[in-house]
Write an enzyme that holds these catalytic residues in place. Structure first.
Site, mmCIF file in Angstrom:
data_model
loop_
_atom_site.group_PDB
_atom_site.id
_atom_site.type_symbol
_atom_site.label_atom_id
_atom_site.label_comp_id
_atom_site.label_asym_id
_atom_site.label_seq_id
_atom_site.Cartn_x
_atom_site.Cartn_y
_atom_site.Cartn_z
ATOM 1 N N ASP A 286 -48.004 -5.704 32.490
ATOM 2 C CA ASP A 286 -48.056 -5.166 31.133
ATOM 3 C C ASP A 286 -46.957 -5.815 30.298
ATOM 4 O O ASP A 286 -45.845 -6.034 30.768
ATOM 5 C CB ASP A 286 -47.870 -3.639 31.173
ATOM 6 C CG ASP A 286 -48.314 -2.977 29.886
ATOM 7 O OD1 ASP A 286 -49.334 -2.259 29.900
ATOM 8 O OD2 ASP A 286 -47.647 -3.176 28.840
ATOM 9 N N ASN B 235 -56.187 5.650 30.705
ATOM 10 C CA ASN B 235 -56.309 6.359 29.427
ATOM 11 C C ASN B 235 -57.709 6.114 28.870
ATOM 12 O O ASN B 235 -58.188 4.977 28.878
ATOM 13 C CB ASN B 235 -55.245 5.868 28.447
ATOM 14 C CG ASN B 235 -53.842 6.139 28.960
ATOM 15 O OD1 ASN B 235 -53.596 7.169 29.583
ATOM 16 N ND2 ASN B 235 -52.927 5.221 28.712
ATOM 17 N N GLY C 246 -55.225 8.457 24.611
ATOM 18 C CA GLY C 246 -54.178 7.488 24.293
ATOM 19 C C GLY C 246 -54.559 6.054 24.621
ATOM 20 O O GLY C 246 -53.687 5.199 24.805
ATOM 21 N N SER D 129 -55.403 2.421 23.865
ATOM 22 C CA SER D 129 -55.181 1.550 22.702
ATOM 23 C C SER D 129 -55.941 0.230 22.800
ATOM 24 O O SER D 129 -56.099 -0.463 21.798
ATOM 25 C CB SER D 129 -53.684 1.286 22.515
ATOM 26 O OG SER D 129 -53.163 0.560 23.608
ATOM 27 N N HIS E 275 -59.096 -0.307 31.744
ATOM 28 C CA HIS E 275 -57.980 -0.827 32.547
ATOM 29 C C HIS E 275 -57.308 0.317 33.284
ATOM 30 O O HIS E 275 -57.227 1.429 32.777
ATOM 31 C CB HIS E 275 -56.961 -1.580 31.684
ATOM 32 C CG HIS E 275 -56.532 -0.841 30.443
ATOM 33 N ND1 HIS E 275 -57.335 -0.749 29.326
ATOM 34 C CD2 HIS E 275 -55.399 -0.150 30.151
ATOM 35 C CE1 HIS E 275 -56.714 -0.047 28.405
ATOM 36 N NE2 HIS E 275 -55.533 0.348 28.878
HETATM 37 P P1 5GP Z 1 -53.593 1.719 26.810
HETATM 38 O O1 5GP Z 1 -52.646 2.159 25.717
HETATM 39 O O2 5GP Z 1 -54.918 1.269 26.227
HETATM 40 O O3 5GP Z 1 -53.762 2.693 27.922
HETATM 41 O O4 5GP Z 1 -52.912 0.458 27.488
HETATM 42 C C1 5GP Z 1 -52.908 -0.812 26.914
HETATM 43 C C2 5GP Z 1 -51.760 -1.557 27.529
HETATM 44 O O5 5GP Z 1 -51.918 -2.926 27.251
HETATM 45 C C3 5GP Z 1 -50.388 -1.143 26.961
HETATM 46 O O6 5GP Z 1 -49.560 -0.650 28.019
HETATM 47 C C4 5GP Z 1 -49.847 -2.438 26.356
HETATM 48 O O7 5GP Z 1 -48.460 -2.605 26.539
HETATM 49 C C5 5GP Z 1 -50.655 -3.506 27.066
HETATM 50 N N1 5GP Z 1 -50.855 -4.719 26.293
HETATM 51 C C6 5GP Z 1 -51.253 -4.803 24.987
HETATM 52 N N2 5GP Z 1 -51.357 -6.076 24.607
HETATM 53 C C7 5GP Z 1 -51.016 -6.837 25.693
HETATM 54 C C8 5GP Z 1 -50.934 -8.258 25.898
HETATM 55 O O8 5GP Z 1 -51.201 -9.075 25.024
HETATM 56 N N3 5GP Z 1 -50.548 -8.672 27.133
HETATM 57 C C9 5GP Z 1 -50.236 -7.791 28.148
HETATM 58 N N4 5GP Z 1 -49.864 -8.305 29.313
HETATM 59 N N5 5GP Z 1 -50.313 -6.447 27.971
HETATM 60 C C10 5GP Z 1 -50.698 -5.979 26.765
#
Ligand code: 5GP
Ligand code: ZN
Length: 113
Positions: free
Chosen positions: A30, A86, A92, A94, A99
């Protein structure tokens, strides 16, 4: 779908630190780690969220879980870890490509803040 961030990562269009990969899934670090180990496990094929993958390809959903467990083993998370998915706005989520977060390397409180 072409605008999906994780589809671009799966297609190697955006560089990430890969931890493990299979024909159908990818595990990478991440960008904003919330724990010493914070790895994301994604299917190469696009599904919006856990609901969609569970309904349309439960076998692939199981492969993601197996890869998450392999990540935990490779990262040496012998003291335990957390797998989080999530889902949707209240969940939550995003990024709209399913994933699993694999978090470990420190004590994790519950419920999360
Ligand atoms: P969510 O909020 O959808 O559960 O998790 C999305 C995750 O993707 C977040 O923890 C965020 O830090 C990660 N993330 C967003 N953009 C990128 C990226 O460009 N590269 C990587 N490696 N992680 C990302
Ligand atoms: Zn996608």
């Amino acid at each position: 779908m072409n605008d999906c961030l994780f589809c671009k990562i799966a297609a190697s269009e955006i560089p990430v630190q890969i931890v493990l990969e299979t024909e159908s899934a990818l595990a990478f670090r991440d960008i904003d780690p919330q724990a010493p180990t914070h790895v994301l496990v994604i299917p190469r094929k696009h599904f919006a969220d856990a609901q969609e993958i569970a309904q349309h390809d439960p076998k692939l959903a199981g492969e993601l879980l197996a890869l998450a467990a392999q990540v935990a083993e490779q990262e040496g998370l012998t003291n335990g870890y957390r797998i989080v998915t999530n889902t949707g706005s209240d969940g939550g989520q995003s990024v709209g490509h399913v994933h699993f977060h694999v978090l470990g390397g420190r004590s994790l409180t519950w419920p999360p803040g």
